[in-house]
Design a protein around this motif. Structure first.
Motif, PDB file in Angstrom:
ATOM      1  N   ARG A 305      43.954  35.035  47.053  1.00 56.94           N
ATOM      2  CA  ARG A 305      44.443  34.114  45.969  1.00 56.94           C
ATOM      3  C   ARG A 305      44.634  34.780  44.779  1.00 56.94           C
ATOM      4  O   ARG A 305      45.430  34.068  43.731  1.00 56.94           O
ATOM      5  CB  ARG A 305      43.034  32.830  46.086  1.00 56.94           C
ATOM      6  CG  ARG A 305      43.179  31.998  46.967  1.00 56.94           C
ATOM      7  CD  ARG A 305      42.295  30.797  46.995  1.00 56.94           C
ATOM      8  NE  ARG A 305      42.200  30.306  48.154  1.00 56.94           N
ATOM      9  CZ  ARG A 305      41.478  28.622  48.845  1.00 56.94           C
ATOM     10  NH1 ARG A 305      40.859  28.374  47.564  1.00 56.94           N
ATOM     11  NH2 ARG A 305      41.508  28.458  49.567  1.00 56.94           N
ATOM     12  N   ALA A 306      43.881  36.003  44.534  1.00 62.59           N
ATOM     13  CA  ALA A 306      44.255  36.331  42.989  1.00 62.59           C
ATOM     14  C   ALA A 306      44.994  36.841  43.051  1.00 62.59           C
ATOM     15  O   ALA A 306      45.680  37.389  41.357  1.00 62.59           O
ATOM     16  CB  ALA A 306      42.331  37.204  42.702  1.00 62.59           C
ATOM     17  N   GLY A 307      45.903  37.279  44.046  1.00 63.34           N
ATOM     18  CA  GLY A 307      46.516  38.566  43.910  1.00 63.34           C
ATOM     19  C   GLY A 307      47.160  39.167  44.772  1.00 63.34           C
ATOM     20  O   GLY A 307      47.063  39.003  45.906  1.00 63.34           O
ATOM     21  N   THR A 308      46.981  40.814  44.153  1.00 70.42           N
ATOM     22  CA  THR A 308      46.704  42.214  45.278  1.00 70.42           C
ATOM     23  C   THR A 308      45.621  42.753  45.496  1.00 70.42           C
ATOM     24  O   THR A 308      45.726  43.280  44.634  1.00 70.42           O
ATOM     25  CB  THR A 308      48.034  42.380  45.381  1.00 70.42           C
ATOM     26  OG1 THR A 308      49.331  41.823  45.503  1.00 70.42           O
ATOM     27  CG2 THR A 308      48.411  43.007  46.186  1.00 70.42           C
ATOM     28  N   ALA A 309      44.934  42.844  46.303  1.00 70.08           N
ATOM     29  CA  ALA A 309      43.870  43.644  46.148  1.00 70.08           C
ATOM     30  C   ALA A 309      43.986  45.294  45.776  1.00 70.08           C
ATOM     31  O   ALA A 309      45.272  45.712  46.472  1.00 70.08           O
ATOM     32  CB  ALA A 309      42.781  43.058  46.838  1.00 70.08           C
ATOM     33  N   PHE A 310      43.561  45.972  45.645  1.00 68.19           N
ATOM     34  CA  PHE A 310      43.559  47.088  45.820  1.00 68.19           C
ATOM     35  C   PHE A 310      42.001  48.176  46.209  1.00 68.19           C
ATOM     36  O   PHE A 310      41.378  48.077  45.566  1.00 68.19           O
ATOM     37  CB  PHE A 310      43.963  48.334  44.707  1.00 68.19           C
ATOM     38  CG  PHE A 310      44.425  49.740  44.751  1.00 68.19           C
ATOM     39  CD1 PHE A 310      46.043  50.067  45.127  1.00 68.19           C
ATOM     40  CD2 PHE A 310      43.426  49.999  44.593  1.00 68.19           C
ATOM     41  CE1 PHE A 310      45.863  51.272  45.330  1.00 68.19           C
ATOM     42  CE2 PHE A 310      43.146  52.089  44.669  1.00 68.19           C
ATOM     43  CZ  PHE A 310      44.235  52.571  44.937  1.00 68.19           C
ATOM     44  N   ARG A 311      41.671  48.633  47.221  1.00 69.13           N
ATOM     45  CA  ARG A 311      41.048  49.177  48.127  1.00 69.13           C
ATOM     46  C   ARG A 311      40.756  50.362  49.087  1.00 69.13           C
ATOM     47  O   ARG A 311      42.089  50.755  49.596  1.00 69.13           O
ATOM     48  CB  ARG A 311      40.808  47.358  49.431  1.00 69.13           C
ATOM     49  CG  ARG A 311      39.603  46.701  48.612  1.00 69.13           C
ATOM     50  CD  ARG A 311      39.960  45.670  49.626  1.00 69.13           C
ATOM     51  NE  ARG A 311      39.559  44.275  49.234  1.00 69.13           N
ATOM     52  CZ  ARG A 311      40.123  42.784  50.038  1.00 69.13           C
ATOM     53  NH1 ARG A 311      40.600  43.402  51.192  1.00 69.13           N
ATOM     54  NH2 ARG A 311      40.079  42.015  49.642  1.00 69.13           N
ATOM     55  N   ILE A 312      40.020  51.197  48.206  1.00 69.99           N
ATOM     56  CA  ILE A 312      40.040  52.540  49.576  1.00 69.99           C
ATOM     57  C   ILE A 312      38.846  51.892  50.557  1.00 69.99           C
ATOM     58  O   ILE A 312      37.311  52.427  49.946  1.00 69.99           O
ATOM     59  CB  ILE A 312      39.977  53.810  48.480  1.00 69.99           C
ATOM     60  CG1 ILE A 312      41.312  53.698  47.303  1.00 69.99           C
ATOM     61  CG2 ILE A 312      39.073  55.406  49.112  1.00 69.99           C
ATOM     62  CD1 ILE A 312      41.298  54.508  46.270  1.00 69.99           C
ATOM     63  N   VAL A 313      38.620  52.274  51.613  1.00 76.35           N
ATOM     64  CA  VAL A 313      37.781  52.030  52.846  1.00 76.35           C
ATOM     65  C   VAL A 313      37.611  53.482  53.399  1.00 76.35           C
ATOM     66  O   VAL A 313      38.512  53.916  53.836  1.00 76.35           O
ATOM     67  CB  VAL A 313      38.746  51.367  53.535  1.00 76.35           C
ATOM     68  CG1 VAL A 313      37.612  50.908  54.320  1.00 76.35           C
ATOM     69  CG2 VAL A 313      38.606  49.476  52.635  1.00 76.35           C
ATOM     70  N   VAL A 314      36.357  54.171  53.572  1.00 73.06           N
ATOM     71  CA  VAL A 314      36.301  55.187  53.973  1.00 73.06           C
ATOM     72  C   VAL A 314      35.219  54.808  55.644  1.00 73.06           C
ATOM     73  O   VAL A 314      34.456  54.219  54.466  1.00 73.06           O
ATOM     74  CB  VAL A 314      35.680  55.797  53.152  1.00 73.06           C
ATOM     75  CG1 VAL A 314      35.465  57.546  53.840  1.00 73.06           C
ATOM     76  CG2 VAL A 314      36.600  56.776  52.322  1.00 73.06           C
TER      77      VAL A 314
END
Length: 824
Positions: A305-314
């Motif tokens: 809802r806020a836009g587009t997330a950016f997540r680095i997931v390890v």
């Protein structure tokens, strides 16, 4: 296979160009790996390029052609069928001759080269000559021939495959280098050789999967060859072994399994076990060896809802990124060694950083860099080497870019620390939004083919275990601004360039991959190279060491409203260093107060490549600036931050820790002299790697005299936050608030400071006592009656120098009420 190293002594001769008369025909002793500048400097034929205004005086070096020569014996040539000249790095436009025969040409600093020299080699008295054409002249010539494409700075660096910042940057010296910058030697072999190894990891439940891809080359008609693959555990025990048969040209593959595999984690999230991999032709003594860490990595960019997330997931866990951008740590990259890399990585980890972004205007870094990041759990975001420019897509450039990218992805594939490949720095946003670009392009290709097609294809083909991002900043949708705060990654440069640092709050980013604020290097670093008399922010040599457009004017503007304007150079130096730290501290505290909306921040920049006024936290002479101490504070796992004014204050608890927290947050309003005016306790709890907020009760804020009072906020396990309702310049602060003493310790000195009243951001500029000294802490704010100890390492200095007002600094001096300076 046998190797004959050709590193070591060579001779260097100027061939052509705007040369000083005294250098014509002179043979200069040279060292390989190295470059022309360092060889001339070692021979005392040029002054220090970093000193004074020598940068411009030595510009002729980059406009000249140079020859490196060496005579060597190869020995018995009868044992092997192939003899290859292997150059791991030539900078950049080289023509290679062996015994008078043309061997080949090169035109890419970022590639290695291999040439079959059997027809030209003899057992003894071989003469190897490598002629380097001027990189500046070649870049300018290509721009004229093909038409100049948009770029920043003054040289058309985008026409050549050479480090962009080597031609100068807004923090970097212009010293366009030439030379043999990596190892060079002969390799002899027969039949078949291993060309490269890509050990790619995966995890299935508790089982580690290692897919080893082995490139082979045949001398003559391909037949078959048996290859041996070994995997050893973190303690050196043999975990798995496989034998694979290579048939014909191409790649042989083997899969090895590890039960109950130990996972590799980023620092702060777990341990960093490393497994040894070795590959060799069966029966051969020579083996490729490397290390891997078993972990999974994803780059998630979901819409919300806020836009587009950016997540680095390890390993399935989202990582909150606390990072810095990495530039080349020396303008002459051949001067770097493993120990200097170790000290820089330590600067990062001591400041609680867990990621370094290798910026696209520099290099694919040394193996030492990636090895250290593997060992320390520091994630690496690796740019492909394209920065702030449009790049040709002609056939010659395409061939070079493809070869360079393939080699880089293959070489770096073992390293678990490398978690993101990124297509470029700011080129997509430049095409979309920089007003000069598209008129200058006139419809010509500008590099998008590399970012959207070539690089993702190569990464997927050679290393599908790692994610790829087209650029930074990037919003992950072609119909959005590439630098939209709500989407993907963002660069924030309106702050610093045009806005006050409090305007960080006008942005609500998802992930900030660049932002920064300038400050000068340590006093000793600055005065070692700047000799203006008198020393002045706008002195001619000072401005040589300030590469940013109107940089020192922006430093002055950036202090306005925060600190009273300094009236002498000593106070200017401290005030601008302090303001740099205050700006970034404010920005990151705000970013972390956004909670899960924002998943990371990568400050510009960790390091410098020469002595300069810049955005760095650690200067070229390796002094940790006040900014570094600010980063150490705001990147700590648990951070307590208060935001607001007398109309309302919110307290944020950011918990990047594996344990949840619950307790009482105590808020006290007190005078600078220590008299308590109001108090409240507010219960709070925050989950594992999570965020919580609370509101300070109105009763505490009622009748708050922001010029003479503060909020002191404590939460056990989080430490303390002191919240000021006014800027330093508007507070009534004691100009002389400290008692200071010093005494010897085992490894240097202990400086003890005691506050008579509130003192903000006490910092010891110990290099002013002696450049060899370092200090363990800085930017310490003390309440009335509190004492702090500063541990100074090193044997230099004395009590008088270490307790000098030029060493023991604080922000109180820049309160208009407490100083004799005028308000900025």
């Amino acid at each position: 296979m046998h190797r004959l190293s050709l590193d070591g002594p060579w001779t260097l001769t100027a061939v052509a160009g705007p040369l000083p008369a005294e250098l014509e025909g002179v043979e200069v002793p040279a060292i390989v790996p190295g470059c022309v500048h360092t060889d001339l400097r070692r021979a005392e034929l040029i002054p220090d390029p970093f000193d004074g205004d020598n940068e411009s005086l030595l510009a002729w070096i980059g406009r000249s052609d140079w020859a490196y020569e060496r005579v060597f014996d190869a020995g018995d040539l009868g044992g092997d069928d192939r003899w290859d000249l292997v150059a791991e790095g030539l900078d950049t436009f080289a023509t290679i001759w062996l015994n008078g025969h043309l061997v080949g040409h090169t035109q890419n600093q970022f590639r290695s080269y291999r040439f079959d020299v059997v027809p030209y080699l003899r057992p003894t008295d071989n003469h190897l000559r490598i002629v380097f054409s001027s990189p500046v002249v070649r870049a300018e010539s290509l721009a004229r021939v093909h038409g100049e494409l948009p770029h920043v700075n003054h040289h058309p660096y985008n026409t050549v495959r050479k480090s962009a910042s080597n031609f100068g940057w807004d923090w970097g010296i212009d010293v366009a280098t030439s030379g043999i910058w990596k190892s060079i030697g002969l390799e002899s072999w027969s039949g078949v050789r291993v060309t490269d190894v890509r050990p790619l990891v995966g995890i299935d439940g508790s089982t580690g999967l290692l897919d080893v891809h082995i490139g082979v080359e045949w001398d003559g008609v391909p037949t078959t060859a048996e290859l041996d693959v070994e995997l050893r555990g973190p303690e050196g025990d043999l975990c798995a072994r496989a034998t694979v048969v290579a048939e014909g040209e191409g790649v042989a593959s083997a899969r090895l399994l590890v039960d109950d595999v130990q996972r590799w984690w980023p620092r702060g999230y777990g341990e960093q076990p490393l497994y040894g991999v070795s590959v060799g032709l069966s029966g051969a003594a020579e083996r490729w060896s490397g290390r891997v860490g078993f972990r999974t990595v994803e780059l998630q960019t979901p819409a919300d809802r806020a836009g587009t997330a950016f997540r680095i997931v390890v390993n399935g866990e989202r990582i909150f990124v606390k990072g810095a951008n990495w530039i080349p740590d020396h303008a002459f990259i051949t001067e770097m060694d493993a120990e200097r890399y170790r000290r820089r990585i330590t600067d990062a980890t001591d400041a609680h950083m867990n990621l370094l972004r290798v910026w696209g205007g520099g290099f694919y870094e040394s193996d030492d860099f990636y090895d250290l990041c593997d060992e320390r759990g520091v994630l690496v975001w690796q740019d492909f080497l394209f920065a702030c420019a449009a790049y040709s897509e002609d056939d010659v450039m395409k061939v070079e870019v493809e070869a360079e990218a393939r080699e880089a992805v293959t070489r770096l594939s073992p390293h678990p620390s490398l978690v993101v490949w990124n297509g470029n720095n700011e080129n997509i946003v430049a095409f979309a939004e920089w007003p000069s670009w598209r008129p200058l392009l006139r419809g010509r290709p500008w590099g998008d083919h590399y970012y959207r097609e070539v690089f993702p294809r190569i990464v997927a083909e050679l290393d599908g275990t790692r994610p790829y991002s087209p650029g930074s900043p990037y919003s992950y949708d072609d119909y959005l601004s590439p630098n939209d705060a709500a989407h993907g990654t963002m660069h924030i440069w309106d702050v610093w360039n045009v806005l006050d640092y409090t305007e960080y709050t006008r942005h609500r980013p998802r992930f900030v991959s660049e932002f920064g604020f300038q400050g000068p290097p340590a006093w000793s670093t600055l005065t070692r190279v700047v000799h203006d008399e008198p020393l002045d922010p706008f002195g001619p040599q000072m401005l040589v060491h300030q590469k940013a457009d109107q940089g020192n004017l922006k430093l002055e503007r950036g202090m306005a409203g925060h600190l009273a304007a300094p009236t002498n150079i000593d106070d200017w130096h401290w005030a601008t260093q302090l303001n740099q730290a205050m700006a970034i501290r404010f920005g990151i505290e705000y970013f972390r107060s956004l909670g899960e909306h924002l998943t990371g921040a990568i400050v510009w920049q960790l390091n410098d490549n020469w002595p300069v006024v810049s955005w760095a936290a650690v200067d070229f002479d390796e002094h940790r600036k006040p900014l570094w101490h600010a980063l150490q504070h705001v990147y700590q796992p648990r951070l307590l931050v208060a935001r607001g004014d007398a109309e309302g204050v919110t307290v944020s608890l950011s918990n990047d820790d594996p344990e949840p927290w619950a307790g009482a947050v105590t808020v006290v309003r007190a005078t600078f002299a220590g008299e308590e005016r109001a108090r409240a306790e507010v219960p709070a709890e925050v989950g594992t790697r999570s965020h919580a907020e609370l509101v300070v009760p109105e009763d505490v804020l009622r009748e708050w005299d922001v010029a003479r009072e503060m909020l002191v906020i404590d939460a056990p396990g989080f430490g303390r936050a002191i919240h000021h309702g006014a800027e330093v310049v508007d507070q009534v602060l004691d100009a002389d608030p400290l008692e200071v003493s010093a005494h010897h310790s085992d490894d240097g000195w202990v400086v003890v400071v005691t506050a008579r009243s509130l003192v903000r951001d006490v910092t010891l500029l110990v290099d002013r006592a002696d450049p060899s000294l370092s200090v363990d802490t800085g930017l310490r704010t003390l309440l009335a009656g509190e004492t702090a100890e500063f541990r100074v390492r090193g044997n230099a200095g004395d009590v008088a120098s270490l307790t000098s007002p030029l060493v023991v600094r604080h922000a109180n001096a820049f309160s208009a009420a407490a100083s004799n300076v005028v308000r900025a």
